[in-house]
Design a protein around this motif. Structure first.
Motif, mmCIF file in Angstrom:
data_model
loop_
_atom_site.group_PDB
_atom_site.id
_atom_site.type_symbol
_atom_site.label_atom_id
_atom_site.label_comp_id
_atom_site.label_asym_id
_atom_site.label_seq_id
_atom_site.Cartn_x
_atom_site.Cartn_y
_atom_site.Cartn_z
ATOM 1 N N GLY A 1 0.734 -1.264 0.111
ATOM 2 C CA GLY A 1 0.181 -0.004 0.057
ATOM 3 C C GLY A 1 0.652 1.259 -0.178
ATOM 4 O O GLY A 1 2.055 1.188 0.332
ATOM 5 N N ARG B 1 1.262 4.909 1.523
ATOM 6 C CA ARG B 1 0.656 5.435 2.908
ATOM 7 C C ARG B 1 0.569 7.079 2.796
ATOM 8 O O ARG B 1 0.954 7.645 1.931
ATOM 9 C CB ARG B 1 1.719 5.369 4.103
ATOM 10 N N SER B 2 -0.423 7.570 3.826
ATOM 11 C CA SER B 2 -0.548 9.133 3.841
ATOM 12 C C SER B 2 0.787 9.732 3.630
ATOM 13 O O SER B 2 1.963 9.531 4.513
ATOM 14 C CB SER B 2 -1.412 9.439 4.935
ATOM 15 N N GLN C 1 2.860 9.766 1.215
ATOM 16 C CA GLN C 1 3.687 9.428 0.075
ATOM 17 C C GLN C 1 3.595 9.846 -1.157
ATOM 18 O O GLN C 1 2.079 10.143 -1.539
ATOM 19 C CB GLN C 1 3.771 7.752 0.272
ATOM 20 N N ASP D 1 -3.590 -0.928 -1.299
ATOM 21 C CA ASP D 1 -4.397 0.443 -1.233
ATOM 22 C C ASP D 1 -3.629 1.705 -1.193
ATOM 23 O O ASP D 1 -2.429 1.820 -1.188
ATOM 24 C CB ASP D 1 -4.996 0.390 0.266
ATOM 25 N N ASN E 1 -3.898 5.248 0.233
ATOM 26 C CA ASN E 1 -4.377 5.633 1.413
ATOM 27 C C ASN E 1 -4.785 7.191 1.311
ATOM 28 O O ASN E 1 -3.863 7.857 0.521
ATOM 29 C CB ASN E 1 -3.783 5.565 2.643
ATOM 30 N N ALA F 1 -2.062 10.285 0.252
ATOM 31 C CA ALA F 1 -1.219 9.789 -0.781
ATOM 32 C C ALA F 1 -1.439 10.181 -2.118
ATOM 33 O O ALA F 1 -2.500 10.814 -2.353
ATOM 34 C CB ALA F 1 -1.183 8.313 -0.801
#
Length: 202
Positions: free
Chosen positions: A108, A110-111, A113, A126, A128, A131
């Motif tokens: 996934g 991440r916020s 990125q 995912d 998030n 991101a």
């Protein structure tokens, strides 16, 4: 168009193959005509019914399941149950885009990125909220897309965004922007593409 639904009897299952070009209305009409045939088969066999051939959305699968269950007490399985699948991705690519270099990213995002690629990207997880994914061509997310996705960043209006489920507040394709309201996501959305200079969710 060839037959909407083909019925094949196998040793351990009965297969309903749905024409990929058929609309849901055509599928339901054809299914109701095939029910007498299916009922006759189930006088002697209790094999599960497997539905294949066309990628179906959750509501479409439930409608088909309900019609069969009303007449026959049988286990019903769908090839594409609750996932986009490689066949679905391949179909979208063939319909909408030319060949491009594709990057695969496992896990996934991440916020905070930010991922940026020249060609297309397939994310095995995912994306998030918070991101950001930017691609020169297509974006495919095998999980849930909650962050910002910008496909066709260099002006490719044929680029697509595909995901198991789209929950983003905003999508971009080429120089176009789509603000997504919560009510727009009451039904599952899995594709975004440009039609007549507007981004359309499907």
């Amino acid at each position: 168009m060839r037959s909407v639904i083909l019925v094949n009897m196998k040793k351990n299952e009965i297969i309903l193959k749905i024409n990929e070009e058929a609309t849901q209305e055509q599928i339901i009409e054809a299914l109701q005509k095939k029910l007498p045939v299916l009922k006759k088969l189930y006088k002697e066999a209790k094999n599960p019914i497997k539905v294949s051939g066309k990628f179906l959305r959750d509501k479409e699968m439930e409608e088909i399941r309900g019609i069969i269950k009303k007449e026959i007490n049988v286990d019903i399985q769908f090839d594409n149950i609750n996932k986009l699948g490689l066949a679905g991705i391949k179909k979208v690519y063939e319909q909408n885009v030319q060949t491009s270099e594709t990057y695969f990213l496992q896990g996934g995002i991440r916020s905070g990125q930010r991922i940026e690629v020249e060609g297309s990207i397939v994310i095995l997880g995912d994306v998030n909220n918070g991101a950001e994914i930017i691609a020169g061509d297509n974006i495919v997310v095998l999980g849930v897309l909650r962050g910002l996705a910008h496909a066709g960043a260099k002006g490719n209006k044929k680029a697509i965004i595909a995901s198991h489920k789209i929950e983003s507040a905003q999508l971009r394709i080429a120089n176009m922007l789509k603000e997504i309201e919560k009510e727009d996501l009451e039904e599952t959305k899995q594709f975004a593409q440009v039609e007549e200079d507007f981004i359309v969710l499907k």
